[in-house]
Design a protein around this motif. Structure first.
Motif, short mmCIF file in Angstrom:
data_model
loop_
_atom_site.label_atom_id
_atom_site.label_comp_id
_atom_site.label_asym_id
_atom_site.label_seq_id
_atom_site.Cartn_x
_atom_site.Cartn_y
_atom_site.Cartn_z
N ALA A 64 -13.80 16.42 7.23
CA ALA A 64 -12.66 15.62 6.81
C ALA A 64 -12.73 14.21 7.38
N GLU A 65 -12.58 13.24 6.50
CA GLU A 65 -12.49 11.85 6.91
C GLU A 65 -11.24 11.20 6.35
N ILE A 66 -10.83 11.57 5.16
CA ILE A 66 -9.66 11.00 4.50
C ILE A 66 -8.46 11.90 4.77
N CYS A 67 -7.44 11.33 5.38
CA CYS A 67 -6.24 12.09 5.69
C CYS A 67 -5.02 11.28 5.31
N GLU A 68 -3.90 11.98 5.15
CA GLU A 68 -2.61 11.35 4.91
C GLU A 68 -1.60 11.93 5.87
N GLY A 69 -0.56 11.15 6.16
CA GLY A 69 0.48 11.64 7.03
C GLY A 69 1.64 10.66 7.10
N ARG A 70 2.71 11.12 7.73
CA ARG A 70 3.92 10.31 7.87
C ARG A 70 4.00 9.77 9.29
N MET B 138 -6.96 1.86 6.46
CA MET B 138 -5.63 2.43 6.47
C MET B 138 -4.75 1.69 5.48
N MET B 139 -3.91 2.40 4.76
CA MET B 139 -3.00 1.77 3.81
C MET B 139 -1.72 2.58 3.73
N VAL B 140 -0.63 1.89 3.45
CA VAL B 140 0.67 2.55 3.25
C VAL B 140 0.75 2.96 1.78
N VAL B 141 0.87 4.26 1.54
CA VAL B 141 0.94 4.76 0.16
C VAL B 141 2.37 4.96 -0.30
N LYS B 142 3.31 5.08 0.67
CA LYS B 142 4.73 5.25 0.29
C LYS B 142 5.60 4.81 1.45
N GLU B 143 6.52 3.88 1.19
CA GLU B 143 7.42 3.42 2.23
C GLU B 143 8.51 4.47 2.49
#
Length: 756
Positions: free
Chosen positions: A48-54, A146-151
């Motif tokens: 795993a290299e690509i992850c998402e989180g809050r 890194m990028m913000v996908v949802k505010e």
């Protein structure tokens, strides 16, 4: 609950001590459950290299990057995103913009479980991660990864985070890094921007606590909020006649105190102080008396229930011990020395300040020595001079700047005013800190000695048996001093310690004549993490070593020289040995290393093959292939120094990163023979530890120094098999921690795993 807090005067020391004991028991169970949720498996794909989180907490800017905490993790496993339990702590390099709390981000990083260096005295980063609820750590090499996908949606915490980031942006415009780090620490509770040198000076002077948001800061906020709200309400005569203004003022102050606590990051000392002040204000609202001991106990309950592992953190222990000492001992000393009877207000203030600083220093001294292995002897006078200035000048100006940070013209004026006020203060710290470095007392007490120290509290306050109790305490103290004196003057063994420095090497040799030698000091290639400062130095101090006589660099690779400059700067070695080779001139890490060594006054002495030295009955012979001359070694690893140590019948060799070519050259002579202890060459790579080399040396014990789950796959299985065929006991610092061997003539060898 209010009846409990206002009616029963429980002794704070007993309550908090019981809570600490409960926390120790619960930490083995609750702490684990707080990381691994039962409804999600502890899963992380290796690829795993690509992850998402809050983003779950407010971001914190550090010298080495932006620090983020992310939960609700999902990481890519092939084509699908799989849920991952726990919170990830991320360090973003490259000056990335800071996301707000609640934002959902996508990032590229290799996550791994928190791991610490298993040496005596090493910071327990695993325990700290557990206390913070962190299950994974990782770094994002660039802000582009890194990028913000949802505010996130609006919330009170998000509003506070926006306020915090606006103030942080204003602080970042300060050009002086010392002033910028001071402003970040005193206004935002973020000491991550403090330059290492300034942090050292604060510790040498014993005033590092002034740069930590604590009870004093929160009390000033509570007082200012209460007075401001009371003044505003009193402007309306109807309200002043109809409502009890002190109750509304106290209620409003509680709200503002917790807003401030969120703004400065909710540290242990901030939560403790906020709870205690809230209890006091709630009692005032109900016209009750709030007992301080019960307030301390409630604060401890909240922190321990949040995370039982917090009791092991130095911040928790120092915060509660200091406040309990001030609450329990300070009033009695004021009464005993009759400070209140002094006619002069100035003399009363000086007397109260001296007693407060002395009590806090005396109460925290054992814990400071235990965790940091050094005791600043100038702490009391330094606090008497520095505390009033920070309390009366820097803190009020900082709070005013914080409140007005949204008003452009006013905030700019207050920023310049704060910088103008802080500049002479920080300059004095820098100058006096250099001098105070020589006044440190290097000492790490045992648990028994800590208990003996704190036993003076009840003995000195117990009226009936004060004299007998203090005499008994002094007798035990003399016994402790006698034991230390006996251990110092008795004959010492030869002790060789292989430190855990990750994917690197560092070997400490303590000779029977009490001289010391450090061969290599680890390092992290391509990183500004100072292995000497954070790993090697604590290990030396934990063993009571404040001066290293000789440092030796086997070869110029960053995983061997990375921590050496800090040792040269702070442990003042008299001799610096190298193999004569130099690193690449274009390598900025090597250039920075050479500059620091020159600034520390280190003059390198090139070792020649066969060079000998004696430390008492220990003979040390340097053997290594030539790096200059008609047939020089071309490979840097193969030019490593080889230390051949002989003490009676005992023999050990430290071989650095020699590989097959160098091992072959070393075998061309009959100088090397069977050894008792050997450092595994080149961390256990397949290019070293050849059959011929091992058959000649026939080591009884071999120690491989390598990183936990390192990317090279060290030690290679074929190398492990070679040692196994020789019945060699193979130790690994990644699994066993630091390994220490001690021996005396004709008395065998004692092997210990001393990683805490």
């Amino acid at each position: 609950m209010m009846k409990l807090l206002t009616r029963y005067p429980f002794p704070p020391l007993i309550i908090v001590a019981c809570l600490l004991l409960v926390g120790v028991v619960l930490s083995n169970y609750v702490g684990i459950l707080s990381i691994h949720f039962p409804d999600r498996p502890a899963f992380l794909p290796k690829s795993a290299e690509i992850c998402e989180g809050r983003v779950s907490r407010m971001a914190s800017q550090r010298l080495r990057g932006l620090r983020l905490w992310v939960d609700d993790l999902h990481c890519r496993d092939g084509e699908w995103m799989q849920p991952v339990s726990g919170v990830a702590q991320l360090t973003v390099m490259g000056g990335a913009p800071s996301p707000l709390i609640g934002d959902r981000i996508r990032f590229r990083s290799h996550l791994h479980t928190p791991h610490r260096y298993h040496n005596p005295g090493a910071p327990d980063w695993e325990r700290k991660a557990l206390a913070d609820g962190v299950a994974w750590t990782g770094s994002i090499e660039s802000g582009d990864w890194m990028m913000v996908v949802k505010e996130g949606a609006w919330s009170p915490l998000r509003w506070v985070d926006q306020w915090r980031q606006k103030l942080a942006q204003q602080i970042s415009t300060i050009s002086d890094p010392y002033i910028q780090g001071s402003a970040s620490a005193l206004l935002l509770g973020n000491a991550g921007l403090l330059p290492d040198t300034l942090g050292d000076h604060l510790r040498y002077l014993g005033i590092i606590h002034l740069y930590v948001i604590s009870g004093l800061h929160v009390a000033i906020v509570a007082w200012a909020a209460y007075e401001l709200i009371y003044w505003l309400l009193s402007r309306r005569s109807r309200w002043a006649l109809r409502y009890p203004l002190w109750r509304w003022s106290a209620a409003g102050a509680i709200v503002l105190v917790w807003i401030y606590a969120a703004l400065v990051g909710m540290g242990v000392s901030v939560i403790r102080a906020s709870v205690m002040i809230s209890v006091y204000l709630l009692a005032r609202i109900r016209d009750r008396h709030a007992h301080v001991g019960a307030a301390i106990a409630l604060a401890a309950i909240i922190l321990i229930l949040q995370s039982p592992h917090v009791i092991f953190l130095p911040g928790f222990q120092l915060s509660f011990v200091a406040v309990m000492a001030l609450v329990g001992i300070y009033p009695k000393l004021i009464q005993r020395f009759k400070i209140a009877q002094l006619r002069s207000r100035t003399l009363r203030w000086i007397g109260e300040a001296i007693i407060a600083a002395s009590v806090a220093t005396w109460a925290t001294a054992p814990l400071v020595a235990y965790h940091f292995h050094q005791t600043p002897l100038l702490s009391v006078p330094a606090n008497l001079l520095a505390a009033p200035y920070t309390t009366l000048v820097l803190m009020p100006l900082g709070l005013l700047w914080t409140v007005c940070s949204a008003i452009p013209g006013v905030s700019a004026f207050l920023q310049h005013l704060w910088v103008w006020a802080a500049t002479p203060f920080v300059h004095v710290i820098s100058v006096s800190g250099e001098w105070a470095m020589n006044s440190l007392w290097t000492f790490t007490p045992t648990i028994f000695e800590i208990v003996w120290w704190y036993a003076l509290i009840p003995l000195s306050l117990w009226e009936r048996a004060r004299v007998k109790g203090i005499m008994t305490w002094c007798a035990v103290g003399l016994l402790i001093v006698s034991l230390h004196s006996y251990n110092y003057y008795k004959a010492q063994p030869l002790q060789i310690t292989f430190l855990d420095v990750g994917q690197g090497a560092s070997v400490l040799i303590e000779f029977p004549n009490r001289k010391t030698m450090l061969i290599d000091a680890g390092g992290a290639p391509g990183s500004d993490f100072d292995m000497g400062r954070w790993v090697v130095a604590p290990a030396l101090l934990a063993r009571g070593i404040a001066h290293v006589d000789t440092i030796a660099l086997t070869h110029p690779h960053p995983d061997h020289y990375g921590g050496m400059a800090y040792i040269a700067e702070h442990f003042h070695p008299t001799t610096y040995l190298t193999n004569g080779a130099v690193g690449e001139e274009r390598d900025p890490q090597w250039s920075a290393y050479m500059q620091r060594m020159m600034d520390a006054g280190m003059q390198a002495t090139a070792v020649h093959n066969g060079m000998q030295s004696n430390e008492g009955d220990v003979q040390l012979t340097w053997r290594h292939p030539p790096v200059t001359g008609p047939d020089p070694i071309q490979n840097t690893n193969n030019g490593s120094l080889v230390a051949d140590i002989q003490y009676g019948d005992f023999r050990a060799v430290i071989v650095g990163d020699v590989e097959k070519e160098a091992e072959g050259k070393l075998l061309q002579t009959d100088e090397l023979g069977p050894v008792d202890v050997m450092q595994v060459p080149h961390h256990g790579s397949r290019t070293s530890s050849t059959e011929a080399f091992l058959n000649r040396l026939k080591p009884k014990i071999a120690v491989a120094q390598l990183g936990f789950e390192n990317r090279y796959g060290f030690p290679h299985q074929e190398v492990v098999a070679r040692y196994k065929r020789l019945d060699t006991a193979l130790f690994r610092t990644d699994l066993d921690g630091a390994i220490s061997m001690s021996t005396r003539p004709k008395s065998g060898m004692i092997i210990k795993k001393i990683g805490n």
